[in-house]
Design an enzyme around this catalytic site. Structure first.
Site, PDB file in Angstrom:
ATOM      1  CD  GLN A  76     -49.218 -38.852 -37.564  1.00  0.00           C
ATOM      2  OE1 GLN A  76     -48.782 -40.056 -37.163  1.00  0.00           O
ATOM      3  NE2 GLN A  76     -50.368 -38.403 -36.961  1.00  0.00           N
ATOM      4  CG  HIS A  89     -47.139 -38.881 -32.617  1.00  0.00           C
ATOM      5  ND1 HIS A  89     -47.959 -39.379 -31.495  1.00  0.00           N
ATOM      6  CD2 HIS A  89     -48.261 -39.136 -33.682  1.00  0.00           C
ATOM      7  CE1 HIS A  89     -49.260 -39.715 -31.581  1.00  0.00           C
ATOM      8  NE2 HIS A  89     -49.382 -39.431 -33.051  1.00  0.00           N
ATOM      9  CD  GLU A 142     -49.081 -45.293 -38.136  1.00  0.00           C
ATOM     10  OE1 GLU A 142     -49.800 -45.501 -37.052  1.00  0.00           O
ATOM     11  OE2 GLU A 142     -48.144 -44.217 -38.126  1.00  0.00           O
ATOM     12  CG  HIS A 143     -51.432 -42.047 -40.327  1.00  0.00           C
ATOM     13  ND1 HIS A 143     -50.385 -42.214 -39.235  1.00  0.00           N
ATOM     14  CD2 HIS A 143     -52.622 -42.396 -39.544  1.00  0.00           C
ATOM     15  CE1 HIS A 143     -50.794 -42.571 -38.160  1.00  0.00           C
ATOM     16  NE2 HIS A 143     -52.147 -42.751 -38.114  1.00  0.00           N
ATOM     17  CG  ASP A 145     -54.371 -39.602 -34.907  1.00  0.00           C
ATOM     18  OD1 ASP A 145     -54.316 -40.766 -35.277  1.00  0.00           O
ATOM     19  OD2 ASP A 145     -53.613 -38.671 -34.875  1.00  0.00           O
ATOM     20  CG  HIS A 151     -52.728 -89.197 -42.913  1.00  0.00           C
ATOM     21  ND1 HIS A 151     -51.505 -89.510 -42.297  1.00  0.00           N
ATOM     22  CD2 HIS A 151     -53.158 -87.769 -42.739  1.00  0.00           C
ATOM     23  CE1 HIS A 151     -51.121 -88.135 -41.727  1.00  0.00           C
ATOM     24  NE2 HIS A 151     -52.278 -87.384 -41.805  1.00  0.00           N
TER      25      HIS A 151
END
Length: 427
Positions: free
Chosen positions: A253, A256, A321-322, A355, A414
């Site tokens: 990661q 990235h 996230e992961h 992934d 109503h």
């Protein structure tokens, strides 16, 4: 070098701090959106010349060009893409929802219709790397939902065309139309439409800070999936874990983005030091070592916890996230995981498997939003409409209760809309 933090001996603010992209691009993005709304394709061409070096001869990629991209790829990779697509489709088929009808009260029919969003736009990043996996992960759930038009945008390279690997993935996944445009201007084109790019109802897919801000600004005009932040991985590992494998997973990661975060939480100080050393050994071997180095040095952490139960509590608080659970019996811990985008179980399930190939979606909540949001799924590409039917007798049975409820809220119109149907004096 990645830092080691003994949990409980340093302030929580330091351990749980998250890196943020502090650039304020809102003004620039607002100007881009306004120009695209006013000038359409002309604005897209101007921004292509400004940011990509040249405007493409045609915005839309032809069917022949998509077929040519597949034909030009290594056949082995084409087969891998097809297998990955099949795995993703098989997993996401389980997410398809059905409409339902309820008829358990006399004279009453109620239900819910599940319908596809008609037109969706997929943003697929270009720039420093090509991500055919993102094409598969975004398109296949939309196709399973039944979306009538799936439109993809992706920035061209300096050569003026989209990476052929991305085009091949688009053909394999089943994208209907592809356009050579990226950045905030592509998001604006999808949200408002141009002479060439159709207006869509929802935009999905990750991008840089400009893309994220553009999605934020057009939300309401169209739906969006999420505002994606930097990539994240958190590994919970016991002392028996392989330091080389854990280090490699963290670096997967870190490469990235310089803003990506890689975190190890372990109950073993010995493993913590071994992973720290392994990261230093492996970093020079990476093609993207400059990016990974910045991520590891600035955002990476190794947290040493008292035991695995505390490690899992830390993971839940970070809401990554992961999340990898590198331990002997990961299913014993799964019920304790409350906040994570996607969980990878055991010592033989690296995040990279998710992934590309396993099947579950890799478009995941970042920046702690796993506390309240979910991975991209078929649900993101459908909408639901309720319907209700009452006979006169059925309405009369509940009219007094609805009347009473409405008057408690001070909404007499109503109440009257119900009781007037049984008011004989109006005849």
């Amino acid at each position: 070098m990645i830092r080691i933090y003994p949990y409980g001996q340093v302030p929580d603010e330091e351990i749980f701090a998250r890196v943020q992209d502090d650039r304020d691009v809102s003004g620039i993005v607002a100007d881009i959106i306004a120009r695209v709304r006013a000038q359409g394709d002309k604005a897209l061409a101007a921004y292509a010349e400004q940011f990509d070096g040249a405007a493409p001869e045609r915005l839309e990629v032809t069917e022949a060009e998509l077929d040519a991209a597949v034909a030009a790829l290594d056949p082995e990779f084409v087969e891998i893409l097809r297998q990955a697509a099949a795995n993703i489709e098989a997993f996401h088929k389980h997410q398809v929802r059905s409409s339902f009808v309820v008829t358990d009260q006399p004279g009453v029919v109620m239900g819910q219709k599940v319908m596809p969003i008609e037109k969706v736009g997929l943003y697929v990043p270009g720039g420093t790397a090509a991500y055919p996996s993102s094409v598969l992960m975004n398109c296949i759930p939309a196709k399973l939902a039944g979306c009538r038009e799936i439109v993809m945008v992706s920035p061209p390279t300096c050569g003026g065309d989209i990476n052929p690997v991305i085009l091949a993935a688009a053909r394999i996944a089943g994208v209907h139309r592809v356009f050579r445009t990226g950045g905030a201007q592509a998001v604006a084109a999808l949200a408002y439409g141009t002479e060439s790019v159709p207006r869509v109802d929802k935009i999905v897919g990750p991008g840089n800070a400009f893309v994220a801000e553009a999605k934020r600004q057009v939300f309401g005009q169209v739906a969006i999936d999420m505002i994606a932040g930097p990539s994240e991985i958190l590994v919970v590992a016991d002392g028996k874990s392989d330091p080389a494998a854990v280090a490699a997973d963290l670096l997967s990661q870190a490469e990235h983005d310089k803003l990506a975060s890689a975190v190890l939480v372990t109950d073993s100080e010995t493993l913590a030091k071994a992973v720290q050393a392994e990261i230093e050994r492996q970093l020079p071997l990476l093609e993207r070592q400059e990016i990974a180095r910045a991520s590891i040095d600035n955002n990476g952490k190794i947290i040493v916890a008292g035991d695995l139960a505390v490690a899992v509590q830390i993971a839940n608080r970070i809401a990554p996230e992961h999340l990898e659970l590198c331990m002997d019996n990961p299913f014993d811990w799964l019920d304790r995981i409350q906040n994570a985008g996607s969980v990878f179980m055991g010592r033989h399930c690296p995040e990279a498997l998710g992934d590309y190939f396993a099947g579950p979606n890799h478009t995941l909540p970042t920046s702690g939003t796993a506390r309240f949001s979910s991975p991209l799924s078929v649900d993101d590409f459908v909408k639901k409409t309720q319907f209700t039917y009452f006979t006169g007798d059925a309405l009369e049975r509940v009219a007094g209760k609805v009347d009473y409820f409405a008057r408690q809220e001070g909404l007499t119109a109503h109440a009257r809309s119900v009781t007037i149907r049984f008011d004989k004096t109006k005849e």
